[in-house]
Design an enzyme around this catalytic site. Structure first.
Site, PDB file in Angstrom:
ATOM      1  CB  THR A 260      -0.948   0.023   1.210  1.00 33.23           C
ATOM      2  OG1 THR A 260      -0.209  -0.297   2.391  1.00 33.23           O
ATOM      3  CG2 THR A 260      -2.065  -0.987   1.032  1.00 33.23           C
TER       4      THR A 260
ATOM      5  CG  ASP B 203       5.460  -3.523   8.993  1.00 31.12           C
ATOM      6  OD1 ASP B 203       5.118  -3.097   7.889  1.00 31.12           O
ATOM      7  OD2 ASP B 203       5.077  -3.012  10.066  1.00 31.12           O
TER       8      ASP B 203
ATOM      9  CG  HIS C 225      -9.259  -2.567  22.767  1.00 33.89           C
ATOM     10  ND1 HIS C 225     -10.022  -1.492  23.165  1.00 33.89           N
ATOM     11  CD2 HIS C 225      -9.900  -3.122  21.701  1.00 33.89           C
ATOM     12  CE1 HIS C 225     -11.088  -1.400  22.382  1.00 33.89           C
ATOM     13  NE2 HIS C 225     -11.037  -2.378  21.493  1.00 33.89           N
TER      14      HIS C 225
END
Length: 725
Positions: free
Chosen positions: A281, A346, A657
């Protein structure tokens, strides 16, 4: 059944009250802002008057900040020197505007002829009177709230583009919207992605030659990346370039990328990568290079991360982790440079690309500079993508060096974790993330908001694809014993945790070495701005907005905002007076997924601040809100429930979270009621607020198992807090 109705009524009432309060606020604000806009019309001949000539000459326009990095070169340098290293102690707050959420704020303001345009979390847009902070108009794109679950790194937005009387914003649910710069009314909107897939947009659009350039996010969730150009006036798609090949059985895309993908990229892929999109992306850096009339595009990581699962461990996987040069008129391929072939960590190359003329070995080279995630600082010839130099700007252990002849890294043993777990530096969060760096031509230095955040990678033998959720193919495990880490597992974890640092690095791109470094005890520092006043401005996660001398890094001034500052600042001048503006609001991937034990309070709402010499404004008194105390129930759960809950909790919950930005599940009162929990997790009662339904991924029994595990976490937390009293 009665209890279910009560829970449903309870949730509906809360949401209705919130909506009514917002509507009342919005009505009042709309009336006030209509008056402000009408008044501003009297003084401004035309809003958003930006064209190609203005952007081309932006470097000499000292009053304005016309594009994301100020100029096409995106150096984030302004020659303004009214505020300088001799009078910086006189800097004060000129005005501040509190925002409507405590989610992450990452945008850089655009300032055109005394009007400031800025985006905020949830892709909202504001126009303000730049010298006073009076709000002229606001725009809410009314996003699909559930798309927040597809935002890997918070519902942030990095800014707008302005062109020919219009303001452009990309939305978290994948739209590109053009607004009237004078009124904020929508002119057109285009859906740029398949909204059924986990695409999002967080980047700032770029205005180039009458086109608006936009990419998208969502690689690890399972999408195929691309960058698109839309006609700025009509919203019509002009061209699209896919960064990775699709399913060969489907044939060409009919896109600008067809030839490059067939001839260059396709031979570098193996297996069935297309089932998860492949990634790649374009989620941040896009720069227009006038000298060569080319668009320089930073491309992201693969899907999944693990090269063995993505491409059978074979091939370079073009154009992942690359810089692409494209024709801005047609999208045609010109050249590429790939920094991390066969990426398995990554290591994106979406970080800021900065254009500069550098004198190297007595010859002026038109170069681009980038400090991507992989820890090396690259200087590349913009003419053809030839590598000039590359050296580590932070400590890294995955490559011995970058071979200047081939441009490829020489990898260290087990860097790809083929022979067991490996602690890799930088980890996936990178040596430098999206926070903008800046270049000062007077000092010749690049100011990089850098960090050290190690990560232990291991091949996930039991990897399962979860479309729309994180897909890494990696197990993140305890650090193995090594030269860097010794002792028991607990001691090694503590040693690895102690490695986490943040830095402001003044980097000499010619010598490829640091001139000076400021070390911080926590990563995720703010973007930088540098000026002709021998200054650097940068925010910190502790809420400080700091000014340092650009030549030696000495701290000269700071202002406490009480909320972490990540965004890149901007500076501008109105009626001969210089201002510095910045957004405050902690968030992003660190704010969602990384615990910060220093943060004892709920983060306050974000804020937009502007400073000037002798500014006399002040912030509203800071009233910290204590985080809710853990309140587990006395219920008894089975061992099987707790084990299922643990597995699903770490698969689906911690990525959003586990930090201060979103509600901490071990403190939520919803754990006390099984029906309320199911209404949220399965039925999607809070989708409008960003908490999507997980019924696609979880059964009702699995959701209940997560509630059981969260109760156990809450009991442990309550015990720890009680013993610490």
């Amino acid at each position: 059944m009665a209890q279910n109705k009560i829970v449903s009524l309870f949730l509906s009432t809360i949401l209705l009250l919130e909506a009514c309060e917002r509507q009342a606020e919005d009505t009042t604000l709309a009336s006030e802002e209509a008056k402000a806009t009408e008044a501003a019309h009297k003084d401004s001949p035309r809003f958003g008057a930006v064209d190609e000539a203005r952007l081309s000459n932006a470097a000499s326009d000292l009053d304005n900040w016309l594009s994301y990095g100020r100029t096409y070169a995106e150096q984030r340098y302004s020659p303004l020197d009214q505020i300088n290293d001799e009078n910086i102690d006189e800097l004060g707050l000129a005005w501040a505007v509190e925002l409507d959420t405590n989610r992450g704020q990452e945008a850089t303001p655009i300032i055109v002829d005394g009007v400031m345009y800025i985006s905020t979390a949830w892709s909202k847009v504001m126009a303000l009177n730049a010298p006073t902070g009076d709000v002229l108009w606001r725009f809410d794109p009314e996003n699909i709230g559930a798309k927040a679950a597809h935002a890997c790194c918070d519902v942030v937005n990095r800014g707008v583009a302005v062109w020919n009387g219009k303001v452009y914003v990309g939305t978290i649910d994948g739209r590109l919207i053009a607004l009237d710069a004078a009124t904020g009314e929508k002119v057109w909107e285009e859906i740029t992605v398949d909204q059924e897939k986990p695409y999002t947009i967080t980047m700032a659009p770029r205005a180039v030659k009458g086109k608006i350039i936009i990419g998208n996010s969502g690689a690890e969730l399972g999408v195929r990346g691309y960058v698109s150009a839309y006609d700025a006036e009509t919203g019509d798609l002009v061209w699209r370039f896919y960064t990775v090949p699709g399913n060969p059985a489907d044939g060409p895309d009919g896109a600008a990328s067809d030839d490059a993908l067939t001839e260059l990229a396709l031979p570098t892929w193996h297996g069935e990568w297309w089932t998860l999109g492949g990634g790649g992306t374009v989620w941040d850096s896009v720069v227009y290079d006038e000298a060569f009339d080319q668009l320089l595009v930073g491309v992201g990581n693969g899907a999944p991360w693990n090269h063995r699962y993505r491409s059978n461990g074979e091939g370079d996987n073009l154009f992942l982790s690359s810089i692409l040069a494209l024709d801005p008129d047609t999208g045609a391929y010109k050249w590429h440079y790939q920094a991390s072939p066969g990426d398995t960590w990554d290591y994106t190359n979406t970080q800021q690309i900065t254009l500069v003329d550098l004198k190297i070995d007595g010859v002026v080279r038109k170069a681009l500079m980038q400090a991507p995630k992989n820890g090396f600082f690259y200087v590349i010839d913009r003419k053809d993508g030839t590598l000039i130099s590359a050296e580590p700007y932070v400590y890294q252990n995955w490559a011995e060096r970058i071979d200047l002849e081939t441009g490829r890294p020489v990898e260290t043993p087990n860097a790809r974790y083929l022979d067991g777990p490996q602690m890799v530096l930088p980890g996936g969060i990178g040596g430098h993330a999206w926070q903008p760096m800046s270049f000062n031509p007077e000092t010749g230095l690049v100011y990089i908001p850098a960090m050290t955040v190690p990560l232990v990678y291991a091949h996930n033998e039991d990897y399962e694809v979860h479309h729309g959720r994180w897909n890494t193919g990696v197990t993140f495990t305890d650090p193995p014993a090594s030269e860097d880490l010794k002792g028991t597992p607990e001691q090694r974890r503590a040693q690895m945790s102690a490695m986490q640092k943040g830095y402001l690095i003044a980097w000499d791109p010619v010598a490829q070495a640091p001139r000076w470094t400021v070390e911080r005890d926590w990563p995720w520092n703010g973007g930088t701005l540098t000026t002709g006043g021998n200054l650097i401005f940068e925010g910190t996660p502790d809420g400080e907005f700091e000014a340092r001398s650009a030549d030696d890094g000495k701290l000269l001034w700071s202002f406490q905002s009480h909320r972490g500052i990540m965004a890149g600042p901007a500076t501008y001048r109105v009626d001969g007076e210089q201002y510095v503006a910045v957004l405050g609001g902690y968030g992003g991937s660190m704010g969602m997924a990384t615990p910060d034990e220093r943060n004892k309070f709920i983060p306050p709402n974000g804020i937009l601040m502007a400073f000037k010499l002798n500014g006399a404004a002040s912030l509203a008194p800071y009233e910290p809100l204590e985080r809710p105390a853990p309140a587990p129930t006395n219920e008894t759960f089975t061992a099987a429930q707790l084990e299922t809950g643990r597995e699903k909790y770490f698969t689906y919950c911690t990525i959003c979270h586990n930090g201060p930005t979103n509600p901490e599940l071990d403190r939520t009162p919803y754990m006390q009621n099984a029906n309320a929990w199911r209404a949220i997790v399965i039925d999607g009662a809070l989708e409008a607020n960003g908490m999507a339904s997980f019924d696609e991924y979880l059964t009702a029994e699995e959701a209940e198992a997560i509630r059981a595990y969260v109760n156990m976490l809450a009991r442990d937390l309550a015990g720890k807090e009680k013993s610490a009293e």
